[in-house]
Scaffold this active site. Structure first.
Site, PDB file in Angstrom:
ATOM      1  N   ASP A 118       0.946  -1.119  -0.023  1.00 43.73           N
ATOM      2  CA  ASP A 118       0.075   0.108  -0.012  1.00 43.73           C
ATOM      3  C   ASP A 118       0.844   1.245   0.015  1.00 43.73           C
ATOM      4  O   ASP A 118       1.934   1.218   0.160  1.00 43.73           O
ATOM      5  CB  ASP A 118      -1.027   0.168   1.226  1.00 43.73           C
ATOM      6  CG  ASP A 118      -2.165   1.044   0.880  1.00 43.73           C
ATOM      7  OD1 ASP A 118      -2.001   1.858   0.033  1.00 43.73           O
ATOM      8  OD2 ASP A 118      -2.934   0.856   1.666  1.00 43.73           O
TER       9      ASP A 118
HETATM   10  C1  BGC Z   1      -4.944   3.265  -0.041  1.00 50.81           C
HETATM   11  C2  BGC Z   1      -5.318   2.272  -1.001  1.00 50.81           C
HETATM   12  C3  BGC Z   1      -4.891   2.941  -2.422  1.00 50.81           C
HETATM   13  C4  BGC Z   1      -3.652   3.513  -2.472  1.00 50.81           C
HETATM   14  C5  BGC Z   1      -3.393   4.215  -3.776  1.00 50.81           C
HETATM   15  C6  BGC Z   1      -3.758   4.047  -0.282  1.00 50.81           C
HETATM   16  O1  BGC Z   1      -3.608   5.156   0.567  1.00 50.81           O
HETATM   17  O2  BGC Z   1      -4.810   2.685   1.319  1.00 50.81           O
HETATM   18  O3  BGC Z   1      -6.514   1.803  -0.623  1.00 50.81           O
HETATM   19  O4  BGC Z   1      -5.329   1.837  -3.235  1.00 50.81           O
HETATM   20  O5  BGC Z   1      -3.536   4.503  -1.368  1.00 50.81           O
HETATM   21  O6  BGC Z   1      -4.162   5.228  -3.881  1.00 50.81           O
END
Ligand code: BGC
Length: 786
Positions: free
Chosen positions: A305
């Site tokens: 993530d």
């Molecule tokens: C979130 C994810 C997301 C990623 C990319 C993160 O902050 O937890 O769910 O896919 O950002 O945008």
């Protein structure tokens, strides 16, 4: 005595049989070592593996590491951390994926750099959070799940894939399948609620929709199931917080939707932010290697993530970036989203011998498999004429409206004179429309709106005015989300007085109070909305509340004093038309709750599939005076009933449904036989018992019911939930009509994770309910013999 050669081969046969994982089927407490069948995947074929081998031979270690590096270009969806200068990095083969690009021209621009200027011409894979639509925004995921309709979820995901791929996006970071039992957690709105069975069915539907029949078709996009794992169990509902989940509960509750998405073919998976049992999930070898790669044999990509690798330092398991990169990589994270640490340290870690080149090759192989599966090597570019062809077609908008209508949950509908308040009758000649959400197009898109635009939204006010004419709609905003002046409230009260009734559009602000970093410690209506509601209700005019939220809200007052409450979630671009059709009865609500709706915050975590405890409180409400000594020493609160405001599975209709007692095709099953079938792919889906019940529409309008089947088992080696959803069906019934609903149950309905955390079926006494929600109905008994 058989000849010696035959004897030898018989012994060999037996040994092989015993050595096969899961071949022995034991129902005793002795470990059988079976953790479920490997997931099915189309990513691996001899031809593709050969191409990857050939590429790997040509790649330098630097170029290999480049495939494992990912950056956001465009509107950031997290704290900005990337180094910038991506064009040059792509040219040098230092980037494998970009995301958050602004459109097809951006996507083709970077792709051209990769395909024309980098040494090995390996295409980029462009990602985006396409969560509930790309431009045609559908209801938020919690709402989509509340349809209990995998087909409409699949349709929505397909449209999202078509629109996103036309903009050069070939990878979505969806579905989010985190089980959520705590309404304080803002990201509850991004998932499918609290139930692993329903969550699995919905997860599969998203994957089918995004990836289509063939991942290499230009309008298919790769799914990324997230966040692995347990992220939804954040302590106290505070986003990013620690989680403690036993292995048993992990396997029984939190892992199944991930397994389902991967078994449906999801090409990728995202690790999470949370620490799980002391080990951050973006560096957790037990979940990322043991479960994901060894047990499930997942062959696709694991993405981190956003900066979750760098965050290992804040977690306290790495004192520097190099150690963080090493921990994440060796635990099983292939690609670094945004931390910039694989780029900075992986090559060095190989040189130092702390990471082997074979390990790097494995990770690169996972990435390349997905790129090959998407057909990116053959067709790296997106046809730019597609981008504006797809969005907002009549067909897409129809699906958005239908999805919204099917997602609404009617929570309360009390008699008002001779009939219930909903659907609204012609007595509502003039309507006061009040509230911060009555005419706010941006809010209807909900959090994670991708490229959704406020200008595309039809609000409740617009749709109501279209239906009734401007002279019959008296609009007064009444309050903003966080504040209201007395003048605003008074104007709304006046509007209600001068009308035949009032519709109040109340709730949360999607962007700031729901979604990521949107945890709330209070679950009431923000600002002075409750005050507004009470004052408008005090006019004595009939009142309906349309509630917009990404989670249940604790509105005790409304649930006792307001005759009509419709939960609308955040319904997307067709919010207004869907709501007006529902309020006026052109569409009959059939949405059902996918989360238990707490009565108060003190009940949280609140979920229906809980364990019984040694001192269950049953249905006794101990807040009543005169508690007996027997009632005192049970699992309960002294100041609050245990029961939620509304249970999981609940939702009213404009009609009533009656259920007969369920009947079974057999009252005895054998544990050994079920267990053997459970472990045999060929026996997948084999019916072992059918359960039937009659459902009657005893009201006056045709309507759809979601018939739910629950199983509870007693006498097992581990305590099982009091009841757990194992099947559901939609049935459309004309007024007065009765239909016989038949459920064909497979061994899965009786399977559990035993005391050794093996997947099995144990001798037990099972109870089966067929009911309209998770609290009602009378069970029938079924014995599972030894
Ligand atoms: C979130 C994810 C997301 C990623 C990319 C993160 O902050 O937890 O769910 O896919 O950002 O945008």
């Amino acid at each position: 005595m058989p000849p010696r050669s035959l004897r030898l081969s018989l012994i060999l046969c037996l040994l092989t049989f015993l050595a096969l994982p899961g071949a022995r089927c034991q129902t005793s407490t002795e470990s059988a070592g079976f953790h479920g069948l490997p997931v099915r995947s189309n990513l691996v074929s001899p031809a593709v593996e050969k191409k990857i081998d050939a590429l790997l031979k040509e790649m330098t270690v630097e170029e290999k590491v480049g495939q494992l590096v990912q950056y956001s270009v465009g509107a950031p969806t997290g704290p900005e951390t990337g180094p910038g200068g991506y064009e040059e990095m792509v040219q040098k083969g230092q980037v494998g994926s970009l995301y958050n690009l602004r459109g097809v021209q951006d996507a083709n621009f970077y792709q051209r750099v990769a395909m024309e200027k980098s040494r090995l011409r390996i295409p980029l894979i462009n990602g985006l959070d396409v969560i509930h639509g790309y431009r045609t925004e559908f209801p938020v995921p919690l709402a989509l799940a509340s349809t209990w309709d995998p087909q409409i979820v699949e349709k929505a995901a397909r449209i999202a894939a078509q629109e996103a791929s036309a903009a050069g996006v070939r990878w979505t970071f969806s579905p989010m399948v985190d089980i959520a039992r705590d309404a304080r957690w803002g990201r509850m709105m991004e998932g499918a609620g609290e139930d692993p069975y329903l969550g699995s069915a919905i997860a599969r539907a998203y994957v089918r929709g995004y990836q289509g029949a063939n991942l290499s078709a230009p309008d298919s996009i790769a799914a990324c199931v997230k966040h692995f794992v347990g992220y939804g169990a954040a302590e106290a509902g505070r986003d990013y917080n620690t989680t403690e989940i036993s292995e048993h509960t992990l396997r029984e509750v939190y892992l199944p939707p991930f397994y389902a998405a991967l078994d449906e073919g999801s090409a990728s998976l995202m690790s999470a932010f949370n620490t799980l049992n002391g080990v951050p999930t973006s560096a957790n070898p037990f979940t990322l290697t043991q479960i994901l790669r060894k047990e499930w044999r997942f062959p696709g990509v694991v993405d981190s993530d956003w900066t979750s690798i760098a965050e290992l330092q804040a977690h306290g398991i790495a004192n520097d970036g190099e150690t963080a990169a090493w921990r994440a990589f060796t635990a099983g994270v292939d690609m670094d989203m945004e931390s910039n640490l694989y780029h900075e340290h992986l090559v060095n870690l190989v040189k130092k011998g702390k990471v082997s080149e074979a390990q790097i090759d494995d990770a690169v192989r996972h990435v390349l498999r997905v790129k090959f599966a998407l057909g990116l090597f053959e067709h790296p570019y997106t046809d730019e004429s597609r981008e504006n062809r797809g969005p907002l077609t009549k067909g897409n908008l129809d699906v958005a409206r239908e999805a919204a209508e099917r997602s609404f949950v009617l929570l309360r509908n009390e008699p008002q004179g001779s009939a219930r308040i909903l659907p609204l009758s012609d007595q509502f000649r003039t309507v006061a429309l009040i509230g911060p959400l009555a005419d706010d197009p941006q809010e209807m898109l909900g959090a994670w709106g991708a490229h959704g635009q406020a200008a595309d939204v039809v609000t409740l006010r617009t749709a109501l005015t279209q239906r009734l004419g401007a002279e019959r709609v008296k609009y007064a905003k009444g309050a903003d989300f966080r504040t209201a002046t007395d003048e605003q409230i008074n104007a709304a009260v006046e509007a209600a007085r001068s009308a035949d009734g009032a519709i109040l559009a109340l709730g949360e602000e999607a962007g700031s109070m729901t979604g990521e970093a949107g945890s709330r410690a209070h679950l009431d209506l923000p600002g002075r909305q409750e005050d507004l509601l009470e004052k408008v209700t005090a006019t004595g005019k009939p009142v309906v509340v349309v509630l917009f939220s990404g989670r249940p809200l604790t509105l005790k007052w409304a649930f006792t004093h307001v005759p009509g409450v419709l939960e609308a979630w955040f319904p997307g671009v067709q919010a207004g038309p869907a709501l007006v059709r529902t309020l006026y009865g052109d569409s009959v609500p059939s949405g059902r709750l996918v989360v238990s709706w707490p009565d108060s915050i003190g009940q949280i975590p609140d979920y229906y599939n809980s364990l019984n405890t040694g001192r269950p409180a049953g249905n006794v409400d101990l807040t009543r005076p005169g508690t007996t000594i027997q009632e005192k020493y049970v699992s309960r609160y002294v100041d609050e009933p245990n029961a939620p405001q509304f249970p999981f599975g609940y939702g009213l209709s404009y009609t009533q449904f009656q259920y007969s007692a369920p009947q079974l095709s057999t009252t005895k099953l054998n544990a050994q036989e079920l267990c053997t079938a459970l472990r045999d792919r060929a026996a997948d889906g084999k019916t072992v018992v059918t359960v039937t019940a009659n459902v009657t529409n005893s009201g006056k309008v045709a309507a759809e019911e979601v018939v739910q089947l629950y199983v509870g088992s007693r006498g097992t080696s581990v305590e099982e939930p009091v009841r757990a959803l194992k099947a559901f069906q939609h049935v459309l019934l004309a007024p007065g009509e009765t239909k016989r609903v038949t459920f064909a149950l497979t061994p899965e309905a009786f399977a559990l994770w035993d005391i050794n955390n093996d997947r099995t079926v144990e001798p037990s006494q099972a109870r089966i309910w067929v009911s309209p929600d998770s609290r009602s109905g009378q069970p029938v008994e079924l014995e599972i013999t030894e």
